[in-house]
Write an enzyme that holds these catalytic residues in place. Structure first.
Site, mmCIF file in Angstrom:
data_model
loop_
_atom_site.group_PDB
_atom_site.id
_atom_site.type_symbol
_atom_site.label_atom_id
_atom_site.label_comp_id
_atom_site.label_asym_id
_atom_site.label_seq_id
_atom_site.Cartn_x
_atom_site.Cartn_y
_atom_site.Cartn_z
ATOM 1 N N SER A 23 0.617 -1.182 -0.084
ATOM 2 C CA SER A 23 0.022 -0.163 0.071
ATOM 3 C C SER A 23 0.991 1.144 0.060
ATOM 4 O O SER A 23 1.782 1.473 0.684
ATOM 5 C CB SER A 23 -0.974 -0.004 1.521
ATOM 6 O OG SER A 23 -1.622 1.377 1.321
ATOM 7 N N LYS A 58 -3.620 2.031 -2.249
ATOM 8 C CA LYS A 58 -3.162 2.921 -1.248
ATOM 9 C C LYS A 58 -4.245 3.179 -0.304
ATOM 10 O O LYS A 58 -5.479 2.989 -0.474
ATOM 11 C CB LYS A 58 -2.802 4.516 -1.671
ATOM 12 C CG LYS A 58 -3.763 5.222 -2.760
ATOM 13 C CD LYS A 58 -3.466 6.215 -3.473
ATOM 14 C CE LYS A 58 -2.623 7.162 -2.418
ATOM 15 N NZ LYS A 58 -2.019 8.558 -3.215
ATOM 16 N N GLY A 59 -3.980 3.748 0.839
ATOM 17 C CA GLY A 59 -4.908 3.640 1.906
ATOM 18 C C GLY A 59 -6.028 4.639 1.853
ATOM 19 O O GLY A 59 -5.956 5.823 1.254
ATOM 20 N N LEU A 74 -1.090 10.178 3.643
ATOM 21 C CA LEU A 74 -2.361 9.338 3.257
ATOM 22 C C LEU A 74 -3.453 10.165 2.404
ATOM 23 O O LEU A 74 -4.334 9.904 2.437
ATOM 24 C CB LEU A 74 -2.955 8.930 4.758
ATOM 25 C CG LEU A 74 -2.100 8.008 5.572
ATOM 26 C CD1 LEU A 74 -2.621 7.893 6.953
ATOM 27 C CD2 LEU A 74 -1.861 6.633 4.981
ATOM 28 N N ASN A 127 -4.668 -0.104 8.864
ATOM 29 C CA ASN A 127 -3.365 0.572 8.896
ATOM 30 C C ASN A 127 -3.504 1.192 10.498
ATOM 31 O O ASN A 127 -4.437 2.221 10.526
ATOM 32 C CB ASN A 127 -3.080 1.813 7.892
ATOM 33 C CG ASN A 127 -1.801 2.645 8.311
ATOM 34 O OD1 ASN A 127 -1.060 2.346 9.126
ATOM 35 N ND2 ASN A 127 -1.523 3.735 7.409
ATOM 36 N N CYS A 149 -1.938 5.313 12.780
ATOM 37 C CA CYS A 149 -2.399 6.677 12.745
ATOM 38 C C CYS A 149 -2.768 7.186 14.067
ATOM 39 O O CYS A 149 -3.113 6.562 14.917
ATOM 40 C CB CYS A 149 -3.775 6.461 11.748
ATOM 41 S SG CYS A 149 -3.679 6.065 10.165
ATOM 42 N N GLY A 163 12.161 -3.562 3.252
ATOM 43 C CA GLY A 163 13.425 -3.379 2.431
ATOM 44 C C GLY A 163 13.486 -4.763 1.389
ATOM 45 O O GLY A 163 14.616 -4.838 0.977
ATOM 46 N N GLY A 205 7.658 -2.964 -1.408
ATOM 47 C CA GLY A 205 7.275 -1.286 -1.311
ATOM 48 C C GLY A 205 8.013 -0.497 -2.174
ATOM 49 O O GLY A 205 7.999 -0.256 -3.200
ATOM 50 N N THR A 206 9.230 -0.115 -1.365
ATOM 51 C CA THR A 206 10.356 1.232 -1.942
ATOM 52 C C THR A 206 10.952 0.692 -3.217
ATOM 53 O O THR A 206 10.881 1.432 -3.896
ATOM 54 C CB THR A 206 11.284 1.189 -0.793
ATOM 55 O OG1 THR A 206 10.390 1.813 0.442
ATOM 56 C CG2 THR A 206 12.238 2.583 -1.044
#
Length: 311
Positions: free
Chosen positions: A27, A51-52, A79, A134, A137, A251, A272-273
């Protein structure tokens, strides 16, 4: 039994949901999925997390919101999203056309009611396989403490979400806690069908020339290869604290990384990244994983789950 071209069975089962392989796009790094359809063959992935989504649209934080660090990345997007109702109308119809790939909706809020209402809106959408909660928050009703950093708040929000959800519930845990094993256990006992971890680490960067923060929000979330050894340890700790499936992230950028997380106890992983420096990373890792299994004579990938040898 789905098999790759070399005969390896890459399939895994997550909270009753069959995945053709354990590779899930994370996400916040893959848009709503449709943005990648011209870059990645989405049906090659095990799944992806949109995405959120929140109860109402959000514009996110002011720029600058991204900063590359040594072996990692800081982000404070805030977000930003179109809201749950608009997602059902504008994005989900396109996602429904993608066959044989699991679509997971990431959900967040600033009160328990926010989470509950967002889930209720999404319950009407066809083609969503599961919800990912998630909990990193701030709980505005409780003075801003993150839901995911306080056991009582975590228990309450997961219980509320589970009651509202008509689909399996995955709880995405924050690493910014004293004991990840405790939080994993709390999520399980509150009704989580699976957990995913880790979310980003709170971090920051400063420009020595201007003496100003690199990120407008001052602090941000650190992701990328720099956090992998810590994330791996946390996945191992969490997997040994619960009886529900664990999705590992933090990672991961190669097939070897995937194997390490599965040996630590992960049933599936999220990328992700890596998609920022290579938009095709998820699909490439699927191919690399097939080759790795062939080279190591692994006939069934799921047999690696929790298989680290300690003696």
């Amino acid at each position: 039994m789905p098999q790759s071209s070399n005969g390896t069975d890459l399939s895994v089962t997550l909270a009753g949901i069959p995945l053709k392989n354990p590779i899930i796009a994370a996400s916040g790094t893959f848009g709503y999925g449709v943005e990648f359809e011209d870059v990645v063959h989405l049906d090659r992935l095990g799944g992806f997390v949109v995405k959120g989504l929140s109860r109402e649209p959000m514009i996110g934080n002011p720029p600058p919101r991204l900063w590359e660090t040594a072996a990692g990345m800081l982000n404070a997007i805030g977000l930003q999203n179109i809201g749950a109702a608009a997602f059902l109308q504008e994005k989900l119809p396109k996602l429904q056309q993608i066959k044989n790939t699991v679509v997971i909706a990431n959900i967040f809020g600033h009160t328990r009611e926010d989470y509950e209402r967002t889930i209720e809106i999404l319950n009407d959408g066809e083609g969503i396989a599961a919800y990912e909660l998630n909990v990193s928050c701030p709980n505005t009703a409780e003075g801003g403490l993150q839901f995911g950093s306080d056991p009582r708040s975590l228990d309450e929000v997961v219980t509320t979400a589970k009651r509202a959800a008509r689909r399996p519930l995955i709880v995405k845990l924050s690493p910014n806690v004293t004991s990840i094993a405790l939080m994993a256990h709390v999520a399980q006992e509150a009704g989580a069908d699976a957990i995913s971890l880790v979310n980003t680490f709170v971090a920051m960067a400063i420009d020595s020339e201007t003496r100003k923060p690199r990120i407008a929000n001052v602090s941000a979330g650190l992701s990328g290869p720099a956090i992998k050894p810590i994330a791996l340890r946390m996945v191992y700790d969490a997997a040994h604290a619960v009886n529900i499936p664990v999705i590992g992230m933090g990672g991961i950028s190669t097939a070897t990384d995937v194997v390490e997380f599965m040996l630590a106890g992960a049933t599936a992983v999220q990328i992700g990244t890596a998609s920022y420096w290579d938009p095709c990373a998820t699909e490439k890792i699927v191919d690399e994983l097939k080759s790795w299994c062939g080279d190591h004579e692994v006939a069934r990938l799921a047999d690696l789950i929790g298989g680290m040898i300690l003696e």
